[in-house]
Scaffold this active site. Sequence first.
Site, PDB file in Angstrom:
ATOM      1  N   SER A  14     -38.445  26.008 106.741  1.00 48.62           N
ATOM      2  CA  SER A  14     -37.190  26.029 105.986  1.00 48.62           C
ATOM      3  C   SER A  14     -36.463  24.725 106.305  1.00 48.62           C
ATOM      4  O   SER A  14     -36.798  24.058 107.299  1.00 48.62           O
ATOM      5  CB  SER A  14     -36.355  27.222 106.472  1.00 48.62           C
ATOM      6  N   TYR A  22     -33.205  32.847 113.332  1.00 51.70           N
ATOM      7  CA  TYR A  22     -33.972  32.306 112.195  1.00 51.70           C
ATOM      8  C   TYR A  22     -34.251  30.821 112.402  1.00 51.70           C
ATOM      9  O   TYR A  22     -35.372  30.342 112.225  1.00 51.70           O
ATOM     10  CB  TYR A  22     -33.170  32.538 110.903  1.00 51.70           C
TER      11      TYR A  22
HETATM   12  N1  LIG Z   1     -35.504  32.200  99.842  1.00 55.92           N
HETATM   13  C1  LIG Z   1     -35.064  31.141 100.509  1.00 55.92           C
HETATM   14  O1  LIG Z   1     -33.969  30.632 100.271  1.00 55.92           O
HETATM   15  C2  LIG Z   1     -35.899  30.511 101.595  1.00 55.92           C
HETATM   16  C3  LIG Z   1     -35.561  29.232 102.038  1.00 55.92           C
HETATM   17  C4  LIG Z   1     -36.345  28.631 103.029  1.00 55.92           C
HETATM   18  C5  LIG Z   1     -37.447  29.305 103.529  1.00 55.92           C
HETATM   19  N2  LIG Z   1     -37.726  30.560 103.083  1.00 55.92           N
HETATM   20  C6  LIG Z   1     -38.932  31.221 103.631  1.00 55.92           C
HETATM   21  O2  LIG Z   1     -39.851  31.412 102.581  1.00 55.92           O
HETATM   22  C7  LIG Z   1     -40.717  32.513 102.894  1.00 55.92           C
HETATM   23  C8  LIG Z   1     -40.850  33.437 101.699  1.00 55.92           C
HETATM   24  O3  LIG Z   1     -39.602  34.057 101.449  1.00 55.92           O
HETATM   25  P1  LIG Z   1     -39.090  34.415  99.957  1.00 55.92           P
HETATM   26  O4  LIG Z   1     -37.965  33.521  99.682  1.00 55.92           O
HETATM   27  O5  LIG Z   1     -40.246  34.459  99.010  1.00 55.92           O
HETATM   28  O6  LIG Z   1     -38.487  35.888 100.217  1.00 55.92           O
HETATM   29  P2  LIG Z   1     -38.992  37.337  99.766  1.00 55.92           P
HETATM   30  O7  LIG Z   1     -38.200  38.288 100.581  1.00 55.92           O
HETATM   31  O8  LIG Z   1     -38.965  37.478  98.285  1.00 55.92           O
HETATM   32  O9  LIG Z   1     -40.537  37.350 100.204  1.00 55.92           O
HETATM   33  C9  LIG Z   1     -40.945  37.477 101.540  1.00 55.92           C
HETATM   34  C10 LIG Z   1     -42.143  38.413 101.552  1.00 55.92           C
HETATM   35  O10 LIG Z   1     -42.606  38.486 102.915  1.00 55.92           O
HETATM   36  C11 LIG Z   1     -42.912  39.839 103.182  1.00 55.92           C
HETATM   37  N3  LIG Z   1     -42.842  40.117 104.609  1.00 55.92           N
HETATM   38  C12 LIG Z   1     -41.722  40.114 105.393  1.00 55.92           C
HETATM   39  N4  LIG Z   1     -42.025  40.499 106.639  1.00 55.92           N
HETATM   40  C13 LIG Z   1     -43.366  40.731 106.655  1.00 55.92           C
HETATM   41  C14 LIG Z   1     -44.269  41.157 107.647  1.00 55.92           C
HETATM   42  N5  LIG Z   1     -43.841  41.462 108.893  1.00 55.92           N
HETATM   43  N6  LIG Z   1     -45.579  41.268 107.332  1.00 55.92           N
HETATM   44  C15 LIG Z   1     -46.010  40.982 106.080  1.00 55.92           C
HETATM   45  N7  LIG Z   1     -45.189  40.615 105.085  1.00 55.92           N
HETATM   46  C16 LIG Z   1     -43.883  40.486 105.362  1.00 55.92           C
HETATM   47  C17 LIG Z   1     -41.878  40.630 102.408  1.00 55.92           C
HETATM   48  O11 LIG Z   1     -42.267  41.959 102.212  1.00 55.92           O
HETATM   49  C18 LIG Z   1     -41.764  39.830 101.125  1.00 55.92           C
HETATM   50  O12 LIG Z   1     -42.636  40.273 100.125  1.00 55.92           O
HETATM   51  C19 LIG Z   1     -40.108  33.148 104.157  1.00 55.92           C
HETATM   52  O13 LIG Z   1     -40.836  32.718 105.297  1.00 55.92           O
HETATM   53  C20 LIG Z   1     -38.703  32.592 104.192  1.00 55.92           C
HETATM   54  O14 LIG Z   1     -38.172  32.551 105.511  1.00 55.92           O
HETATM   55  C21 LIG Z   1     -36.999  31.171 102.130  1.00 55.92           C
END
Ligand SMILES: NC(=O)c1ccc[n+]([C@@H]2O[C@H](COP(=O)([O-])OP(=O)(O)OC[C@H]3O[C@@H](n4cnc5c(N)ncnc54)[C@H](O)[C@@H]3O)[C@@H](O)[C@H]2O)c1
Length: 278
Positions: free
Chosen positions: A157, A170
Amino acid sequence: MPGRVEGKVAFITGAARGQGRSHAIRLAEEGADIIAIDVCKQLDGVKFPMSTPEDLDETVNQVQKLGRRIHAVQADVRDHDALKAAVDEGVAQFGRLDIVCANAGLGSDGARLDAMDEKTWRDMIDVNLTGVWLTAKVAIPHIIAGGRGGSIILTSSVGGLRGHANIGHYIAAKHGVVGLMRTLAWELGEHGIRVNSIHPSQVNTPMVMHEDTYRMFRPDLENPTVDDFAAVSQSMHLLPTPWVEPRDISGAVLYLASDDGRFVTGTTTVIDAGAMLK
Ligand SMILES: NC(=O)c1ccc[n+]([C@@H]2O[C@H](COP(=O)([O-])OP(=O)(O)OC[C@H]3O[C@@H](n4cnc5c(N)ncnc54)[C@H](O)[C@@H]3O)[C@@H](O)[C@H]2O)c1
């Protein structure tokens, strides 16, 4: 014309929705078969709705519609044996493994670090850091065994490159992902396996598009809306957008996964609308 990852196999965690689903679709569009896992249930301490088995089914449908194969399993990235079984089964079906997207992650309510309780800290580190390590750990033997090299992409991130108050669990986990990436790049370079981390700014997914995020970004308002959040989110960027879309992140994943990035390893790729310069 062959796709940019034609005939390759990609293992993607957190593939039920959001960025993980988008990566599965983008890589399948370019010719890859997919091994997908997601926990598909609500985890402790997470206030926004997490993914469901139906979400993972939808990823399966979308990949299959593209004419590609997918092996999808409900598994938790904290569970080494379940992860290993999912990858072993997928490789047995598809014959190889080339690409890993360690994307699964969650967000939970924060607090100042001196006030944070241990469970909140440990749950975050277990999923967002240890889960990334375990994802790489179960995949690496298969990529090495293929003898063709590969690409491992760890989702960090912007919060993995700079600090932010009240979400230290985080921030620490996402900085830790950079340490994992740099170590793995050293350890796997001799096998032609490239390892990079990606660093999105706010992405339009269910992880951020909910009231708790709006409140975190707008503590000045009692009932902030998505538009109130958008104004502050925009102010964090140089480009005129409050957030990026999952497919924007998938573009970076495709670059790193394909031969376009064949000499790129050990890097921190930002997709942040200029946030890191502010
Ligand atoms: N959305 C943002 O603004 C953002 C920004 C920077 C980084 N991220 C990172 O991007 C990645 C994807 O997030 P997203 O934005 O698609 O959110 P999201 O919540 O839509 O998707 C995350 C997915 O990970 C799964 N997950 C969570 N914990 C888990 C576990 N213990 N085992 C297996 N699966 C698990 C969830 O069920 C979900 O389907 C994450 O690592 C998040 O930290 C997100």
